[in-house]
Design a protein around this motif. Structure first.
Motif, PDB file in Angstrom:
ATOM      1  N   LYS A  14       0.822  -1.216   0.000  1.00 32.13           N
ATOM      2  CA  LYS A  14       0.000   0.000   0.000  1.00 32.13           C
ATOM      3  C   LYS A  14       0.857   1.268   0.000  1.00 32.13           C
TER       4      LYS A  14
ATOM      5  N   ARG B  69       3.639   1.611  -1.887  1.00 27.78           N
ATOM      6  CA  ARG B  69       4.381   1.725  -3.149  1.00 27.78           C
ATOM      7  C   ARG B  69       3.850   2.867  -4.007  1.00 27.78           C
ATOM      8  N   ALA B  70       4.699   3.323  -4.915  1.00 27.86           N
ATOM      9  CA  ALA B  70       4.302   4.359  -5.871  1.00 27.86           C
ATOM     10  C   ALA B  70       3.444   3.774  -6.987  1.00 27.86           C
ATOM     11  N   SER B  71       3.620   2.484  -7.268  1.00 25.86           N
ATOM     12  CA  SER B  71       2.797   1.808  -8.274  1.00 25.86           C
ATOM     13  C   SER B  71       2.369   0.459  -7.710  1.00 25.86           C
ATOM     14  N   ALA B  72       1.350  -0.118  -8.303  1.00 26.74           N
ATOM     15  CA  ALA B  72       0.816  -1.413  -7.870  1.00 26.74           C
ATOM     16  C   ALA B  72       0.403  -1.397  -6.400  1.00 26.74           C
ATOM     17  N   TRP B  73      -0.099  -0.278  -5.948  1.00 21.54           N
ATOM     18  CA  TRP B  73      -0.516  -0.110  -4.563  1.00 21.54           C
ATOM     19  C   TRP B  73      -2.000  -0.392  -4.345  1.00 21.54           C
ATOM     20  N   PHE B  74      -2.788  -0.372  -5.416  1.00 20.25           N
ATOM     21  CA  PHE B  74      -4.247  -0.407  -5.290  1.00 20.25           C
ATOM     22  C   PHE B  74      -4.769  -1.643  -4.555  1.00 20.25           C
TER      23      PHE B  74
ATOM     24  N   ARG C 239      -3.860   6.341   1.657  1.00 13.58           N
ATOM     25  CA  ARG C 239      -3.226   6.700   0.377  1.00 13.58           C
ATOM     26  C   ARG C 239      -2.603   8.088   0.466  1.00 13.58           C
TER      27      ARG C 239
ATOM     28  N   VAL D 270       1.333   8.901  -0.293  1.00 12.86           N
ATOM     29  CA  VAL D 270       1.764   9.870  -1.311  1.00 12.86           C
ATOM     30  C   VAL D 270       2.673  10.924  -0.689  1.00 12.86           C
TER      31      VAL D 270
ATOM     32  N   GLN E 291       6.038   9.371  -0.040  1.00  9.39           N
ATOM     33  CA  GLN E 291       6.801   9.181  -1.277  1.00  9.39           C
ATOM     34  C   GLN E 291       7.406  10.493  -1.762  1.00  9.39           C
TER      35      GLN E 291
END
Length: 131
Positions: free
Chosen positions: A40, A42-47, A88, A92, A95
């Motif tokens: 959760k 990560r910058a990608s593949a978090w959904f 989320r 963000v 990150q």
């Protein structure tokens, strides 16, 4: 929907706060897997990891609502959405800011995240206690 003037039974409210605290402990620590916790953020593949995690929160809220006032089952998806937005948003900010864990701002962010979750639980408990 209860008004601001609706008296809330203090004992019921206190028990609901404890129930939501237990739900939070279970969903954030006891049942959250490494895949959820790391994914959760990560910058990608978090959904999907985020939804799995916040789904635990929604499910816990559903169990509480069904035990207290089944007609308020819809509080579960509300909690799911709110928890998803809070987590989320925190991810963000982490990150973009790249605060190391040695930076006080990292811990402020964690504290604000937990504060927002607890305020959400207070609101949910008040709605259930007043119902």
């Amino acid at each position: 929907m209860p008004s601001v003037d609706t008296p809330v039974p203090v004992g019921a409210f206190a028990l609901l706060l404890v129930a939501f605290a237990v739900k939070h402990l279970a969903a954030d620590f006891l049942l959250q897997t490494n895949w959820m916790a790391q994914g959760k953020e990560r910058a990608s593949a978090w959904f999907w990891p985020l939804c799995a995690h916040t789904g635990l929160h929604g499910f816990g809220t559903l169990l509480i609502a069904l035990a207290v006032k089944p007609a308020l089952w819809w509080l579960a998806p509300v909690d799911f959405v709110i928890h998803t937005a809070i987590d989320r948003g925190k991810a963000v900010i982490c990150q973009r800011a790249r605060f190391p864990t040695t930076d006080a701002r990292f811990w402020w962010l964690i504290g604000i995240d937990q504060f927002l979750h607890q305020v959400t639980h207070i609101g949910l408990a008040a709605l259930l206690a007043a119902a």
